[in-house]
Design a protein around this motif. Structure first.
Motif, PDB file in Angstrom:
ATOM      1  N   ARG A   1       0.849  -1.202   0.000  1.00 28.84           N
ATOM      2  CA  ARG A   1       0.000   0.000   0.000  1.00 28.84           C
ATOM      3  C   ARG A   1       0.876   1.240   0.000  1.00 28.84           C
ATOM      4  O   ARG A   1       1.907   1.283   0.669  1.00 28.84           O
ATOM      5  N   GLU A   2       0.475   2.267  -0.715  1.00 31.62           N
ATOM      6  CA  GLU A   2       1.164   3.553  -0.689  1.00 31.62           C
ATOM      7  C   GLU A   2       0.836   4.226   0.647  1.00 31.62           C
ATOM      8  O   GLU A   2      -0.319   4.268   1.061  1.00 31.62           O
ATOM      9  N   ALA A   3       1.872   4.728   1.328  1.00 33.89           N
ATOM     10  CA  ALA A   3       1.656   5.297   2.661  1.00 33.89           C
ATOM     11  C   ALA A   3       2.463   6.566   2.863  1.00 33.89           C
ATOM     12  O   ALA A   3       3.547   6.737   2.310  1.00 33.89           O
ATOM     13  N   PHE A   4       1.913   7.476   3.684  1.00 34.72           N
ATOM     14  CA  PHE A   4       2.653   8.631   4.170  1.00 34.72           C
ATOM     15  C   PHE A   4       3.457   8.154   5.377  1.00 34.72           C
ATOM     16  O   PHE A   4       2.911   7.496   6.262  1.00 34.72           O
ATOM     17  N   HIS A   5       4.742   8.490   5.442  1.00 35.27           N
ATOM     18  CA  HIS A   5       5.564   8.169   6.603  1.00 35.27           C
ATOM     19  C   HIS A   5       5.718   9.455   7.414  1.00 35.27           C
ATOM     20  O   HIS A   5       6.317  10.422   6.962  1.00 35.27           O
TER      21      HIS A   5
ATOM     22  N   SER B   1       7.030   6.904  14.841  1.00 39.68           N
ATOM     23  CA  SER B   1       6.824   6.901  13.388  1.00 39.68           C
ATOM     24  C   SER B   1       5.479   6.259  13.094  1.00 39.68           C
ATOM     25  O   SER B   1       5.084   5.301  13.768  1.00 39.68           O
ATOM     26  N   MET B   2       4.797   6.791  12.092  1.00 41.39           N
ATOM     27  CA  MET B   2       3.503   6.251  11.714  1.00 41.39           C
ATOM     28  C   MET B   2       3.412   6.246  10.195  1.00 41.39           C
ATOM     29  O   MET B   2       3.841   7.196   9.536  1.00 41.39           O
ATOM     30  N   TRP B   3       2.892   5.153   9.659  1.00 35.81           N
ATOM     31  CA  TRP B   3       2.659   5.030   8.224  1.00 35.81           C
ATOM     32  C   TRP B   3       1.148   5.020   8.021  1.00 35.81           C
ATOM     33  O   TRP B   3       0.441   4.172   8.570  1.00 35.81           O
ATOM     34  N   VAL B   4       0.643   5.964   7.233  1.00 39.82           N
ATOM     35  CA  VAL B   4      -0.797   6.142   7.024  1.00 39.82           C
ATOM     36  C   VAL B   4      -1.108   5.912   5.553  1.00 39.82           C
ATOM     37  O   VAL B   4      -0.472   6.495   4.671  1.00 39.82           O
ATOM     38  N   ASP B   5      -2.101   5.056   5.285  1.00 40.72           N
ATOM     39  CA  ASP B   5      -2.545   4.755   3.932  1.00 40.72           C
ATOM     40  C   ASP B   5      -2.949   6.046   3.217  1.00 40.72           C
ATOM     41  O   ASP B   5      -3.723   6.840   3.755  1.00 40.72           O
TER      42      ASP B   5
ATOM     43  N   VAL C   1      -5.913   5.406   6.973  1.00 44.51           N
ATOM     44  CA  VAL C   1      -5.872   4.563   8.167  1.00 44.51           C
ATOM     45  C   VAL C   1      -4.411   4.241   8.466  1.00 44.51           C
ATOM     46  O   VAL C   1      -3.570   4.194   7.570  1.00 44.51           O
ATOM     47  N   THR C   2      -4.120   4.014   9.740  1.00 40.93           N
ATOM     48  CA  THR C   2      -2.759   3.687  10.150  1.00 40.93           C
ATOM     49  C   THR C   2      -2.421   2.268   9.720  1.00 40.93           C
ATOM     50  O   THR C   2      -3.142   1.328  10.032  1.00 40.93           O
TER      51      THR C   2
ATOM     52  N   ALA D   1       3.599  -1.845  15.921  1.00 44.56           N
ATOM     53  CA  ALA D   1       2.341  -2.525  15.617  1.00 44.56           C
ATOM     54  C   ALA D   1       2.075  -2.367  14.139  1.00 44.56           C
ATOM     55  O   ALA D   1       2.292  -1.304  13.560  1.00 44.56           O
ATOM     56  N   ARG D   2       1.625  -3.427  13.528  1.00 47.62           N
ATOM     57  CA  ARG D   2       1.289  -3.375  12.109  1.00 47.62           C
ATOM     58  C   ARG D   2      -0.173  -3.772  11.965  1.00 47.62           C
ATOM     59  O   ARG D   2      -0.598  -4.790  12.478  1.00 47.62           O
ATOM     60  N   MET D   3      -0.931  -2.954  11.277  1.00 44.10           N
ATOM     61  CA  MET D   3      -2.339  -3.251  11.062  1.00 44.10           C
ATOM     62  C   MET D   3      -2.444  -4.337   9.996  1.00 44.10           C
ATOM     63  O   MET D   3      -1.761  -4.285   8.985  1.00 44.10           O
ATOM     64  N   SER D   4      -3.296  -5.308  10.233  1.00 43.38           N
ATOM     65  CA  SER D   4      -3.347  -6.478   9.359  1.00 43.38           C
ATOM     66  C   SER D   4      -4.141  -6.246   8.078  1.00 43.38           C
ATOM     67  O   SER D   4      -3.992  -6.979   7.112  1.00 43.38           O
TER      68      SER D   4
END
Length: 88
Positions: free
Chosen positions: A10-14, A39-43, A48-49, A75-78
């Motif tokens: 998925r393309e994500a904002f870091h 750090s957070m990666w958002v779709d 969504v995280t 944590a990684r969202m499934s």
């Protein structure tokens, strides 16, 4: 904003926050953590995280508050939930 990255296809904002240096503890608890960075990666499509990573240090009260060790929590969202198909 660090930039855009691919996370699990998925393309994500870091996003990254550094130098937080915030002490977190519970009232009456002698143990505390110092929050250092996150750090957070958002779709990029559904906002969504996808993944969250937090770096903190544990304080050991038995050593006069000396830092005992660094802890990394990740944590990684499934799955990515499409809000258009939500039943809520």
């Amino acid at each position: 904003l660090v930039g855009r990255e691919t996370m699990d296809g998925r393309e994500a904002f870091h996003l990254r926050a550094e130098g937080l240096d915030r002490v977190v503890s519970q009232p009456g608890d002698e143990h505390a953590f110092t929050l250092r960075s996150a750090s957070m990666w958002v779709d990029t499509e559904h906002y969504v995280t996808l993944r969250l990573s937090i770096l903190m240090e544990a304080l050991d009260p038995n050593r006069g508050g000396e830092r005992e060790r660094a802890l990394a929590v990740a944590a990684r969202m499934s799955r990515c939930v499409d809000p258009a198909h939500s039943t809520a």
